[in-house]
Scaffold this motif. Structure first.
Motif, PDB file in Angstrom:
ATOM      1  N   GLU A  43       0.840  -1.217   0.000  1.00  0.00           N
ATOM      2  CA  GLU A  43       0.000   0.000   0.000  1.00  0.00           C
ATOM      3  C   GLU A  43       0.866   1.255   0.000  1.00  0.00           C
ATOM      4  N   GLY A  44       0.664   2.080  -1.011  1.00  0.00           N
ATOM      5  CA  GLY A  44       1.368   3.365  -1.093  1.00  0.00           C
ATOM      6  C   GLY A  44       2.834   3.264  -1.490  1.00  0.00           C
ATOM      7  N   ALA A  45       3.275   2.082  -1.923  1.00  0.00           N
ATOM      8  CA  ALA A  45       4.706   1.921  -2.273  1.00  0.00           C
ATOM      9  C   ALA A  45       5.054   2.653  -3.567  1.00  0.00           C
ATOM     10  N   ASP A  46       6.264   3.210  -3.621  1.00  0.00           N
ATOM     11  CA  ASP A  46       6.762   3.863  -4.838  1.00  0.00           C
ATOM     12  C   ASP A  46       7.657   2.914  -5.650  1.00  0.00           C
ATOM     13  N   PHE A  47       8.267   1.959  -4.947  1.00  0.00           N
ATOM     14  CA  PHE A  47       9.112   0.960  -5.618  1.00  0.00           C
ATOM     15  C   PHE A  47       8.845  -0.405  -4.991  1.00  0.00           C
ATOM     16  N   ILE A  48       8.656  -1.400  -5.857  1.00  0.00           N
ATOM     17  CA  ILE A  48       8.549  -2.790  -5.400  1.00  0.00           C
ATOM     18  C   ILE A  48       9.777  -3.519  -5.935  1.00  0.00           C
ATOM     19  N   TYR A  49      10.585  -4.039  -5.014  1.00  0.00           N
ATOM     20  CA  TYR A  49      11.799  -4.772  -5.387  1.00  0.00           C
ATOM     21  C   TYR A  49      11.574  -6.235  -5.001  1.00  0.00           C
ATOM     22  N   ALA A  50      11.406  -7.100  -5.987  1.00  0.00           N
ATOM     23  CA  ALA A  50      11.116  -8.510  -5.699  1.00  0.00           C
ATOM     24  C   ALA A  50      12.413  -9.324  -5.684  1.00  0.00           C
ATOM     25  N   LYS A  51      12.466 -10.277  -4.796  1.00  0.00           N
ATOM     26  CA  LYS A  51      13.626 -11.190  -4.745  1.00  0.00           C
ATOM     27  C   LYS A  51      13.253 -12.413  -3.928  1.00  0.00           C
ATOM     28  N   ASN A  52      13.733 -13.547  -4.333  1.00  0.00           N
ATOM     29  CA  ASN A  52      13.612 -14.741  -3.502  1.00  0.00           C
ATOM     30  C   ASN A  52      14.879 -14.897  -2.678  1.00  0.00           C
ATOM     31  N   TRP A  53      14.736 -15.431  -1.498  1.00  0.00           N
ATOM     32  CA  TRP A  53      15.900 -15.881  -0.721  1.00  0.00           C
ATOM     33  C   TRP A  53      15.483 -17.081   0.107  1.00  0.00           C
ATOM     34  N   SER A  54      16.486 -17.891   0.483  1.00  0.00           N
ATOM     35  CA  SER A  54      16.220 -19.064   1.315  1.00  0.00           C
ATOM     36  C   SER A  54      16.266 -18.636   2.780  1.00  0.00           C
ATOM     37  N   ALA A  55      15.926 -19.573   3.665  1.00  0.00           N
ATOM     38  CA  ALA A  55      15.838 -19.250   5.094  1.00  0.00           C
ATOM     39  C   ALA A  55      17.211 -18.907   5.674  1.00  0.00           C
ATOM     40  N   PHE A  56      17.209 -17.933   6.589  1.00  0.00           N
ATOM     41  CA  PHE A  56      18.448 -17.507   7.266  1.00  0.00           C
ATOM     42  C   PHE A  56      18.577 -18.150   8.648  1.00  0.00           C
ATOM     43  N   GLN A  57      17.429 -18.452   9.265  1.00  0.00           N
ATOM     44  CA  GLN A  57      17.432 -18.973  10.648  1.00  0.00           C
ATOM     45  C   GLN A  57      18.256 -20.257  10.749  1.00  0.00           C
ATOM     46  N   ASP A  58      18.942 -20.411  11.902  1.00  0.00           N
ATOM     47  CA  ASP A  58      19.850 -21.553  12.099  1.00  0.00           C
ATOM     48  C   ASP A  58      19.192 -22.902  11.789  1.00  0.00           C
ATOM     49  N   ALA A  59      17.957 -23.084  12.271  1.00  0.00           N
ATOM     50  CA  ALA A  59      17.283 -24.391  12.195  1.00  0.00           C
ATOM     51  C   ALA A  59      17.096 -24.863  10.750  1.00  0.00           C
ATOM     52  N   ASN A  60      16.877 -23.941   9.835  1.00  0.00           N
ATOM     53  CA  ASN A  60      16.657 -24.354   8.438  1.00  0.00           C
ATOM     54  C   ASN A  60      17.423 -23.465   7.470  1.00  0.00           C
ATOM     55  N   TYR A  61      18.642 -23.115   7.863  1.00  0.00           N
ATOM     56  CA  TYR A  61      19.480 -22.236   7.023  1.00  0.00           C
ATOM     57  C   TYR A  61      19.632 -22.793   5.600  1.00  0.00           C
ATOM     58  N   GLY A  62      19.392 -21.917   4.612  1.00  0.00           N
ATOM     59  CA  GLY A  62      19.593 -22.286   3.214  1.00  0.00           C
ATOM     60  C   GLY A  62      18.490 -23.133   2.622  1.00  0.00           C
ATOM     61  N   GLN A  63      17.419 -23.328   3.390  1.00  0.00           N
ATOM     62  CA  GLN A  63      16.342 -24.196   2.879  1.00  0.00           C
ATOM     63  C   GLN A  63      15.165 -23.384   2.323  1.00  0.00           C
ATOM     64  N   VAL A  64      14.403 -24.049   1.447  1.00  0.00           N
ATOM     65  CA  VAL A  64      13.150 -23.478   0.950  1.00  0.00           C
ATOM     66  C   VAL A  64      12.074 -23.899   1.952  1.00  0.00           C
ATOM     67  N   VAL A  65      11.593 -22.958   2.765  1.00  0.00           N
ATOM     68  CA  VAL A  65      10.581 -23.347   3.757  1.00  0.00           C
ATOM     69  C   VAL A  65       9.163 -23.070   3.261  1.00  0.00           C
ATOM     70  N   SER A  66       9.073 -22.325   2.152  1.00  0.00           N
ATOM     71  CA  SER A  66       7.758 -22.096   1.537  1.00  0.00           C
ATOM     72  C   SER A  66       7.965 -21.765   0.064  1.00  0.00           C
ATOM     73  N   GLN A  67       7.071 -22.274  -0.768  1.00  0.00           N
ATOM     74  CA  GLN A  67       7.074 -21.880  -2.188  1.00  0.00           C
ATOM     75  C   GLN A  67       5.720 -21.262  -2.497  1.00  0.00           C
ATOM     76  N   ASP A  68       5.154 -20.580  -1.510  1.00  0.00           N
ATOM     77  CA  ASP A  68       3.785 -20.069  -1.586  1.00  0.00           C
ATOM     78  C   ASP A  68       3.602 -19.130  -2.786  1.00  0.00           C
ATOM     79  N   MET A  69       2.888 -19.629  -3.805  1.00  0.00           N
ATOM     80  CA  MET A  69       2.682 -18.851  -5.026  1.00  0.00           C
ATOM     81  C   MET A  69       1.759 -17.646  -4.805  1.00  0.00           C
ATOM     82  N   ASN A  70       1.164 -17.556  -3.607  1.00  0.00           N
ATOM     83  CA  ASN A  70       0.385 -16.355  -3.290  1.00  0.00           C
ATOM     84  C   ASN A  70       1.285 -15.134  -3.145  1.00  0.00           C
ATOM     85  N   TRP A  71       2.606 -15.366  -3.082  1.00  0.00           N
ATOM     86  CA  TRP A  71       3.549 -14.250  -2.930  1.00  0.00           C
ATOM     87  C   TRP A  71       4.081 -13.741  -4.276  1.00  0.00           C
ATOM     88  N   THR A  72       3.699 -14.388  -5.384  1.00  0.00           N
ATOM     89  CA  THR A  72       4.092 -13.897  -6.715  1.00  0.00           C
ATOM     90  C   THR A  72       3.574 -12.465  -6.888  1.00  0.00           C
TER      91      THR A  72
END
Ligand SMILES: NCCC[C@H](NC(=O)CCC(=O)O)C(=O)O
Ligand SMILES: NC(=O)OP(=O)(O)O
Length: 318
Positions: free
Chosen positions: A229-258
């Motif tokens: 809402e009200g954004a002037d720039f949308i910068y899209a990027k995927n990244w994997s998880a940073f948290q120790d428990a699942n570092y580097g993993q894909v924890v969601s591929q939720d296409m609702n975020w496209t």
């Protein structure tokens, strides 16, 4: 025509030695090239289109000779640990590799992505920092384990060019991807964005929180639509998880975020950005990418601007 397969191909070996010593003096005095005489080595452990070509084009524009080396497919496997007995598969130590490269070139660019398996090594920037430690020439980060500053610099130049208000709302949004990708682009974007006069927001599903030291003062919003809402720039990027428990993993591929047009309609006529390469209809829809709001092409073009500026600075070219 002559070959150079053995000494048998050289009619006057002793004469050649004298000539070679003269040539060496010329090389030490700035090289036999009639241009700037400067040269850079671009070392790639991972694939690239923009970084490689923009660095080469920037070098060309500055009269610098660039030498590309795809180290992982063409070079010796490098050892980065100190004090190891090198009787395994790794043939050359970073100490010698960096020393030789430093003696050949005026600067070196390194691309070495995160392992996404060893968080401590990735976030210690093991590869980049070893090059910095053992090179006696400037080292340029062409996307390391955790950062991609050449990209972020180009991104900031692009936002400066397209912003319509003095303090734009800039939203970094996570988007789905089939593979596990590094956090480098997102981290770097936030680091640079924190230095700018932006209303900076990062939005992602639960489980994709980034390193707090990278997020800095940016607002974290888990509701993507609210963030838009009200954004002037949308910068899209995927990244994997940073948290120790699942570092580097894909924890969601939720296409609702496209990123789609319906979400872009929530913004303040925002411009759409992505570092590329982009998976169409996964990260963002064709409709968004092919719309007038997309500035991915000028953004990519500014990779030459940022590379040229960086090379000028590190090589002290007036
Ligand atoms: N340099 C820009 C991005 C590089 C990398 N992307 C990638 O590996 C995408 C590969 C793919 O889509 O298959 C990343 O996210 O850090
Ligand atoms: N954006 C970017 O760095 O692209 P490449 O990975 O193709 O170099």
């Amino acid at each position: 025509m002559m070959n150079f397969c053995s000494i048998d191909d050289v009619a006057d070996p002793i004469g050649w030695i004298g000539k070679a010593i003269e040539l060496q003096k010329k090389i030490e005095n700035g090289g036999p090239l009639d241009k700037s005489g400067k040269s850079i080595c671009l070392l790639f452990f991972n694939p690239s289109l923009r970084t490689r070509l923009s660095m080469q084009k920037a070098a060309f524009n500055l009269g610098i000779e660039s030498f590309v080396f795809n180290l992982s497919s063409e070079g010796w496997q490098l050892e980065f640990e100190d004090g190891v007995v090198m009787n395994g598969s790794k043939s050359e130590h970073i100490v010698e590799a960096a020393g030789v490269i430093s003696s050949y070139f005026d600067a070196v660019g390194i691309r070495s992505f995160a392992s996404l398996s060893d968080k401590a090594n990735d976030y210690a920037e093991q590869v980049l920092s070893q090059f910095v430690k053992h090179c006696s020439i400037p080292v340029v980060n062409m996307e390391s384990a955790t950062l991609h500053p050449l990209q972020s610099f180009a991104d900031m130049i692009t936002i400066e060019e397209y912003k319509k208000v003095s303090k734009p709302k800039v939203v970094l949004t996570w988007a789905p991807h089939p593979k596990a990708l590094p956090q480098a682009v997102a981290n770097s974007f936030l680091q640079w964005g924190n230095q700018m006069d932006y209303d900076l927001v990062v939005t992602h599903p639960q489980g994709y929180d980034l390193d707090p030291s990278m997020v800095g003062e940016a607002k974290v919003e888990y509701d993507q639509k609210k963030a838009f809402e009200g954004a002037d720039f949308i910068y899209a990027k995927n990244w994997s998880a940073f948290q120790d428990a699942n570092y580097g993993q894909v924890v969601s591929q939720d296409m609702n975020w496209t990123v789609n047009q319906e979400k872009m309609n929530l913004t303040n006529d925002a411009k759409f950005m992505h570092c590329l390469p982009i998976r169409r209809n996964v990260i963002a829809t064709d409709e968004v990418l092919d719309s007038d709001s997309s500035i991915i092409m000028p953004q990519a073009k500014h990779r030459i601007t940022s590379a040229q500026m960086v090379l000028k600075e590190v090589l002290e070219i007036k």
